[in-house]
Write a protein that holds these residues in place. Sequence first.
Motif, short mmCIF file in Angstrom:
data_model
loop_
_atom_site.label_atom_id
_atom_site.label_comp_id
_atom_site.label_asym_id
_atom_site.label_seq_id
_atom_site.Cartn_x
_atom_site.Cartn_y
_atom_site.Cartn_z
N LYS A 140 78.26 -15.78 23.04
CA LYS A 140 77.95 -15.11 24.31
C LYS A 140 76.72 -15.73 24.97
O LYS A 140 76.12 -15.14 25.86
CB LYS A 140 77.70 -13.61 24.07
CG LYS A 140 78.92 -12.87 23.54
CD LYS A 140 80.06 -12.90 24.53
CE LYS A 140 81.28 -12.15 24.00
NZ LYS A 140 82.42 -12.18 24.95
N ASP A 141 76.35 -16.93 24.53
CA ASP A 141 75.29 -17.72 25.16
C ASP A 141 73.88 -17.22 24.89
O ASP A 141 72.97 -17.45 25.68
CB ASP A 141 75.52 -17.81 26.67
CG ASP A 141 75.13 -19.20 27.21
OD1 ASP A 141 74.90 -20.10 26.39
OD2 ASP A 141 75.03 -19.35 28.44
N TYR A 142 73.69 -16.50 23.78
CA TYR A 142 72.34 -16.14 23.37
C TYR A 142 71.81 -17.19 22.40
O TYR A 142 72.58 -17.85 21.69
CB TYR A 142 72.33 -14.78 22.64
CG TYR A 142 72.58 -13.60 23.54
CD1 TYR A 142 71.59 -13.10 24.37
CD2 TYR A 142 73.83 -12.98 23.56
CE1 TYR A 142 71.83 -12.01 25.20
CE2 TYR A 142 74.08 -11.89 24.38
CZ TYR A 142 73.08 -11.41 25.20
OH TYR A 142 73.32 -10.34 26.02
N ARG A 143 70.51 -17.35 22.38
CA ARG A 143 69.87 -18.20 21.36
C ARG A 143 69.60 -17.29 20.16
O ARG A 143 69.02 -16.21 20.31
CB ARG A 143 68.56 -18.75 21.91
CG ARG A 143 67.86 -19.72 20.96
CD ARG A 143 66.55 -20.17 21.57
NE ARG A 143 65.87 -21.13 20.71
CZ ARG A 143 64.58 -21.37 20.75
NH1 ARG A 143 63.81 -20.74 21.62
NH2 ARG A 143 64.03 -22.26 19.96
N VAL A 144 70.02 -17.70 18.98
CA VAL A 144 69.91 -16.84 17.79
C VAL A 144 69.03 -17.51 16.73
O VAL A 144 69.21 -18.69 16.41
CB VAL A 144 71.30 -16.53 17.20
CG1 VAL A 144 71.18 -15.59 16.00
CG2 VAL A 144 72.22 -15.93 18.27
N LYS A 145 68.09 -16.75 16.20
CA LYS A 145 67.24 -17.23 15.10
C LYS A 145 67.40 -16.25 13.94
O LYS A 145 67.08 -15.07 14.07
CB LYS A 145 65.79 -17.31 15.53
CG LYS A 145 65.51 -18.34 16.62
CD LYS A 145 64.02 -18.39 16.97
CE LYS A 145 63.74 -19.41 18.07
NZ LYS A 145 62.29 -19.45 18.43
N CYS A 146 67.90 -16.75 12.81
CA CYS A 146 68.19 -15.90 11.66
C CYS A 146 67.12 -16.03 10.57
O CYS A 146 66.60 -17.13 10.33
CB CYS A 146 69.55 -16.24 11.08
SG CYS A 146 70.94 -15.86 12.17
N PHE A 147 66.85 -14.91 9.91
CA PHE A 147 65.88 -14.87 8.81
C PHE A 147 66.46 -14.03 7.68
O PHE A 147 67.09 -13.00 7.92
CB PHE A 147 64.55 -14.28 9.27
CG PHE A 147 63.89 -15.04 10.38
CD1 PHE A 147 62.98 -16.04 10.10
CD2 PHE A 147 64.20 -14.77 11.71
CE1 PHE A 147 62.38 -16.77 11.13
CE2 PHE A 147 63.61 -15.49 12.74
CZ PHE A 147 62.69 -16.49 12.44
#
Length: 208
Positions: A30-37
């Motif tokens: 959906k065109d979001y920037r995602v940062k996972c932890f």
Amino acid sequence: MSLIPKKGTVYVVDDDEAVRDSLQWLLEGKDYRVKCFDSAESFLSRFDPREVACLIADIRMDGMSGLELQDRLLERKSPLPIVFITGHGDVPMAVTTMKKGAIDFIEKPFKEEELLSLVERMFEQARLAFSQHQEQASREALLSRLTTRESQVLERIVAGRLNKQIADDLGISIKTVEAHRANIMEKLNANTVADLLKIALGAQQIKA
């Protein structure tokens, strides 16, 4: 698809790799920037508080829990909007997070449409909250330029005291009060007393 995401950053904090991968796939689609932890600790050490963003976090994790993570962010006065992922038995705990300011919570397994709707709501709040946060930081930076005596004079100006009353309060001459007022106006980039009050009262309201 654009190489640069059109939307903001979503932080995902969950110790379940499958959940992280699923959320990353859904949100990047959906065109979001995602940062996972994989832990709250790693997130806290690396997230950028100056970024307009939102947070999706599991309530139960190894190490620091989602509740503890929320408390840490509150201590830092972070405006980051949060949605929590919960198991069926965690609803009372999730209600506690909402009382502390969380946007909402979703139960596993969650519906994609429900999650995306919550992310949109979070970004609406994030843009407003981060704007207010920046304004507050700007006000505090201006106020930090004042000397102790200038701060005392400003406090009395805000309270509606006249120059003579301020002079009597502080045991200084009216001319000295006038000089302090001129310095305060210059340091706070204020053209009028109304400008002065907006800066001073805005800072007090946020702290309250």
